[in-house]
Design a protein around this motif. Structure first.
Motif, mmCIF file in Angstrom:
data_model
loop_
_atom_site.group_PDB
_atom_site.id
_atom_site.type_symbol
_atom_site.label_atom_id
_atom_site.label_comp_id
_atom_site.label_asym_id
_atom_site.label_seq_id
_atom_site.Cartn_x
_atom_site.Cartn_y
_atom_site.Cartn_z
ATOM 1 N N PRO A 1 -13.898 6.240 -9.087
ATOM 2 C CA PRO A 1 -15.258 6.752 -9.530
ATOM 3 C C PRO A 1 -15.053 7.780 -10.695
ATOM 4 O O PRO A 1 -13.941 8.243 -10.867
ATOM 5 N N GLY A 2 -16.088 7.806 -11.555
ATOM 6 C CA GLY A 2 -15.874 8.727 -12.744
ATOM 7 C C GLY A 2 -16.994 8.269 -13.952
ATOM 8 O O GLY A 2 -17.936 7.678 -13.734
ATOM 9 N N PRO B 1 -16.385 13.150 -9.143
ATOM 10 C CA PRO B 1 -15.383 12.894 -9.993
ATOM 11 C C PRO B 1 -15.371 13.317 -11.574
ATOM 12 O O PRO B 1 -14.521 12.938 -12.310
ATOM 13 N N PHE B 2 -16.510 13.895 -11.818
ATOM 14 C CA PHE B 2 -16.968 13.934 -13.209
ATOM 15 C C PHE B 2 -16.341 15.350 -13.968
ATOM 16 O O PHE B 2 -16.405 15.325 -15.126
ATOM 17 N N TYR B 3 -15.890 16.364 -13.250
ATOM 18 C CA TYR B 3 -15.528 17.530 -13.559
ATOM 19 C C TYR B 3 -13.974 17.994 -13.290
ATOM 20 O O TYR B 3 -13.513 16.907 -12.916
ATOM 21 N N ASP B 4 -13.590 19.182 -13.739
ATOM 22 C CA ASP B 4 -12.338 19.428 -13.291
ATOM 23 C C ASP B 4 -11.990 19.483 -11.778
ATOM 24 O O ASP B 4 -13.099 19.404 -11.129
ATOM 25 N N VAL C 1 -11.410 10.386 -14.529
ATOM 26 C CA VAL C 1 -11.628 11.049 -13.182
ATOM 27 C C VAL C 1 -11.076 12.434 -13.361
ATOM 28 O O VAL C 1 -9.906 12.614 -13.514
ATOM 29 N N MET C 2 -11.824 13.569 -13.029
ATOM 30 C CA MET C 2 -11.658 15.067 -12.992
ATOM 31 C C MET C 2 -10.595 15.255 -14.237
ATOM 32 O O MET C 2 -9.794 15.636 -13.900
ATOM 33 N N LYS C 3 -11.375 14.788 -15.331
ATOM 34 C CA LYS C 3 -10.685 15.264 -16.776
ATOM 35 C C LYS C 3 -9.490 14.640 -16.895
ATOM 36 O O LYS C 3 -8.554 14.738 -17.988
ATOM 37 N N SER C 4 -8.991 13.470 -15.952
ATOM 38 C CA SER C 4 -7.501 12.646 -16.323
ATOM 39 C C SER C 4 -8.043 11.238 -16.616
ATOM 40 O O SER C 4 -9.225 10.902 -15.903
#
Lengths: 460, 80
Positions: B11-12, A381-384, B43-46
């Motif tokens: 998650p993030g 979940p940490f990246y684009d 989470v994924m840049k949001s």
């Protein structure tokens, strides 16, 4: 080539792409990774891997000290930054060079110069590249502003000098509205930003995003023609094509030659992209900015030109002179790239990290899938959210779209939500088929056409 | 009074502040209402707001600003 090894300071699909390109050139590859990417495909493919920190990018892929330490420990000759993260960080480029290694990209000075909007615009003007008509900087008062606005032609955008990210922008459609709006905008800017300074820019109502791929070795400069990236959501490209749709040949020549002039103006060395707004109505193009790195959508250029841009970057970094001459570079057919993201297009593009179940990749002539996925891979979940890029080539645009429709049906990713259904809908949309798109096409289309598809799907 | 956990819905990366320069949404010891934002999860840049979901006093964070978190992981405890 005077480099024999390269460290890849990135992750995801582009890290995989760079590892493969470097290996094809016989280079030793060293992949850095965060604790979240230990099991990544790039780590598996590279000759060696070095952990550089915890999952958050700030502590790993953006940590210059950790990456430099890894590069020194691995004793590599060069560092490839990919895109995003540190790719356009001039200080990082300088630090790599200062540590006695080669940065696979332009010099820190070139990144600094072209990364500054005002300085880059000045370079473009000097190279004879058209820029969006406007006041060059702040306007002093209403009288001067009215004179400039009449010169540019309405509608005109009034922008707060201290604004940004879409804030502090007003549009005037005629001189009366402009005279009313200007003092108001200045007062508002003063209140909002503590600076009432305004500047003016022409409004391009149906703009298309067209960009030119350039290659330079510091002495010789070529272009590899253009890409069109007009389908965007929240200013993020979603779908890219090469060549641009229906661009007249004389416009294409002037556009591409202007990019080469800009590259020559700064003695550019490496791969880069010059971005433009294109006004369909007038066939005018205007410089926006230069991206001093490899871009996500580079494969569409590779598919139509046959040039491996990542290998070209590595060769230039390794001190080789450009072997290509402009006359050697030609376009064959048409290519389209769909960005496959871990997002649910039916739920407002909610991000969707998780474990990949089944992965089925289409194969066949003219089909390429650049990805870091494998079955069982846990998408962190940490990246684009980019999972991969489906790139399809055809004899012409119609052939390419037909192949793309087939390839999108064959591409199967289970376990998480992806944007495959969005691309399938776009690939069979009549407006997309006819190339009647522009930078403000996709968002309204999502609210109308895609929303209707979503309702039909829910009813079924 | 008992101790209640405030868990991450996603998650993030967890942030205690709206921006790096800002003060935290909540300090240890603060009281919270159910609708109060106690942090963000990237989470994924949001970015997604995390609300307390419960009224309580004496919030105590058990993860640090910018820590990686799992879905369902406890972010903070309150006396409710």
């Amino acid at each position: 080539m005077n480099i024999r090894s390269v460290l890849i300071a990135n992750r995801g699909e582009i890290a995989v792409r760079i590892v493969r390109a470097a290996k094809a050139l016989g280079l030793r590859t060293v992949q850095v990774h965060s604790q979240a990417d230990t099991d990544s495909l790039a780590v598996k493919l590279a000759d060696a891997a070095v952990e550089i920190g915890p999952p958050p990018a700030k502590k790993s892929y953006l940590n210059i000290d950790a990456i430099l330490a890894a590069a020194k420990a691995a004793n590599v000759d060069a560092v490839h930054p990919g895109y995003g993260f540190l790719a356009e960080n001039a200080d990082f480029a300088d630090a790599v060079t200062a540590a006695g290694m080669t940065f696979v990209g332009p010099s820190g000075d070139a990144i600094r110069l072209l990364g500054d909007k005002v300085m880059a615009r000045a370079v473009a003007v000097k190279a004879g590249v058209p820029t969006v008509p406007g006041s060059d900087g702040r306007v002093a008062d209403l009288a001067e502003a009215v004179a400039i606005a009449s010169d540019i032609g309405f509608p005109v955008m009034v922008k707060a000098a201290a604004g940004g990210g879409g804030r502090g922008i007003r549009i005037a459609h005629d001189a009366d509205e402009f005279a009313r709006l200007f003092p108001q905008a200045s007062a508002e800017a003063a209140a909002a930003f503590g600076d009432g300074g305004l500047y003016l820019e022409k409004v391009i109502e149906r703009a298309r995003h067209i960009e030119v791929q350039i290659l330079g070795d510091g002495e010789n400069f070529v272009h590899c023609f253009e890409r069109e990236c007009s389908l965007q959501r929240r200013r993020q490209k979603v779908w890219e094509e090469a060549p641009a749709i229906g661009l007249p040949d004389d416009v294409r020549s002037r556009l591409c030659e202007s990019s080469v002039a800009l590259a020559r103006q700064v003695g550019y060395s490496s791969a880069g992209t010059v971005e433009y707004l294109y006004d369909d109505a007038t066939q005018d193009f205007y410089f926006i900015e230069v991206n001093t790195r490899i871009q996500v959508e580079h494969p569409v250029t590779e598919m139509v030109s046959g040039i491996d841009l990542v290998q070209a970057m590595l060769r230039i970094a390794g001190g080789e002179k450009l072997s290509l001459r402009q006359d050697d570079i030609r376009i064959h057919g048409h290519a389209i790239e769909c960005r496959i993201n871990a997002e649910d297009p039916y739920k407002n593009f909610m991000p969707w990290p998780g474990r990949i179940g089944q992965l089925r990749v289409p194969e066949g002539e003219g089909i390429r899938f650049d990805t870091m996925l494998f079955e069982g891979y846990q998408v962190p979940p940490f990246y684009d959210s980019l999972l991969g890029k489906l790139i399809v080539h055809g004899a012409d645009r119609a052939d390419c779209l037909a192949r793309l429709q087939g390839a999108l049906k064959e591409l199967v990713i289970t376990g998480i939500a992806t944007t495959i259904p969005l691309h399938a809908a776009l690939a069979s949309d009549p407006s997309v088929g006819e190339g009647r798109t522009h930078t403000r096409f996709l968002e309204p289309w999502l609210e109308t056409d895609f929303a209707a598809l979503k309702r039909a799907r829910e009813d079924a | 009074m008992s101790i209640a956990d405030i868990k991450s819905p996603l998650p993030g990366v967890f942030y205690r502040k709206p921006s790096p320069e800002s003060p935290p949404f909540k300090d240890d010891g603060d009281a919270v209402k159910p609708d109060d934002v106690i942090g963000l999860v990237e989470v994924m840049k949001s970015f997604h707001e995390v609300r307390a979901g419960i009224a309580g006093v004496g919030i105590r964070f058990v993860v640090e600003d910018t820590d990686a978190v799992m879905a369902g992981q406890t972010l903070a405890e309150v006396q409710a």
